[in-house]
Enzyme design. Sequence first.
Site, PDB file in Angstrom:
ATOM      1  N   LYS A   1      -9.818   8.794   6.728  1.00 35.02           N
ATOM      2  CA  LYS A   1     -10.772   9.898   6.861  1.00 35.02           C
ATOM      3  C   LYS A   1     -11.837   9.431   7.737  1.00 35.02           C
ATOM      4  O   LYS A   1     -12.029  10.232   8.360  1.00 35.02           O
ATOM      5  CB  LYS A   1     -11.252  10.072   5.559  1.00 35.02           C
TER       6      LYS A   1
ATOM      7  N   TRP B   1      -7.661  11.045  -8.422  1.00 36.63           N
ATOM      8  CA  TRP B   1      -6.512  11.435  -7.477  1.00 36.63           C
ATOM      9  C   TRP B   1      -5.034  10.954  -8.124  1.00 36.63           C
ATOM     10  O   TRP B   1      -4.706  10.070  -8.826  1.00 36.63           O
ATOM     11  CB  TRP B   1      -6.752  10.358  -6.435  1.00 36.63           C
TER      12      TRP B   1
ATOM     13  N   ASP C   1     -12.265   2.017  -5.330  1.00 37.04           N
ATOM     14  CA  ASP C   1     -11.505   2.917  -4.464  1.00 37.04           C
ATOM     15  C   ASP C   1     -12.455   3.698  -3.341  1.00 37.04           C
ATOM     16  O   ASP C   1     -13.065   4.616  -3.598  1.00 37.04           O
ATOM     17  CB  ASP C   1     -10.396   3.832  -5.032  1.00 37.04           C
TER      18      ASP C   1
END
Length: 444
Positions: free
Chosen positions: A289, A172, A253
């Site tokens: 999410k 990311w 993460d």
Amino acid sequence: MESFALKRIAAVASHLTPTAPPPQQQQALSMEATASAAAASVFDHLEQAPEDPILGITVAYNKDPHPGKVNLGVGAYRTEEGKPLILNVVRRAEERLLADRSKNKEYLPITGLADFNKRSAMLILGSDSPAVVEKRLVTAQCLSGTGSLRVGAEFLARHYGVKLVFLPTPTWGNHFKVFMNAGLAVKTYRYYDNKTRGLDYEGMLEDIGAAPSGSVILLHACAHNPTGVDPTPQQWEGIRQAIRNRGHLPFFDSAYQGFASGSLDKDALAVRTFVADGGECFIAQSFAKNMGLYGERVGALSIVSKSSGVATRVESQLKLVIRPMYSNPPIHGASIVALVLGDGDLFSEWTVELKGMADRIISMRHKLYDALRARGTPGDWTHILKQIGMFSFTGLNKEQVQFMTREYRIYMTLDGRISMAGLSLKTVPLLADAIHAAVTGAKA
């Protein structure tokens, strides 16, 4: 004589006293001074910064008047109709919070809502985790996943001896800025194999083994962003051994727990594998999410230590990191999560809705794969099926992506990543047509 002297003084004074300009000249001078002051900003030296490479896609998409445009750039779940989704369980939780007149809007403690922290840690680690049972864990509510990473990075910059973080290639894009802005050096390790469109497991182990002892190794807990390529359980065990053998510090993460496979436990396997060995690690969680709370900015940073005594001291220093950053986190989103995780009925409903989102994404993978095969699109597209989570790393290059945007109004990142969560039965054929044309060089 005295009168003559006074006249001389008056005459001299008239030459020394400035004569006021006419009114029109005064106005012109005033406008000139104002214009000069406006032009002389202390920030005149600044250059226009480029748009964020991911969020900028939405900016371009919104400016496009074409009715058939499709946005596959930003990682946010969409319904079959292409609309944002608010989970029913979130609405129910909010209704209960609103009806509870005992609730208030007072400041939270520096580390956030205690019930949220406890339940978030148990969700990722499991209620029977040795770190939870032995109280070797400290959790702080932070501003979603990004904020959790940033607080963790700042803590490491202040208190960890090795100021070096290794990120997977690719990762990311914001990971680099988060750690570098905290003052940490950043390097990369091999992760994705462009030839196989899978994991470069041997290269990953080799780079981890060659990293300076004690380095921070950032790991995607599941649904690797942007590739969608995850290690197998056996590979995770090999990665764990490689990291522990070198005395590295793993930093997970976790942005997609339950959202990747549909199973909360399966998506937490990597984290739990590391915590079970008694070693230390960092875990950044996001509920953007998996609970659809994108704008609520709900996340948590958990630090697993060697003992409860160390955990207590870690928490005391963590507060000193957070206090000058944002004092304390917001209450509403964390209250929603705490209620959903703590209520049996709400939790059960959430797991059903969560699996429904994950299953729809998986079905979009199969629809896209079938559509490409039906068109006879050159290449092996099985990686679309093998990858997991919100994103698929298509293998398309920059020129092909730009062609698809220009000719088909499909917006995606230039590295070929698409958000499978943004696809629908209606848009899959358009995407398949665009990919086929981009690969074969056909005209739209």
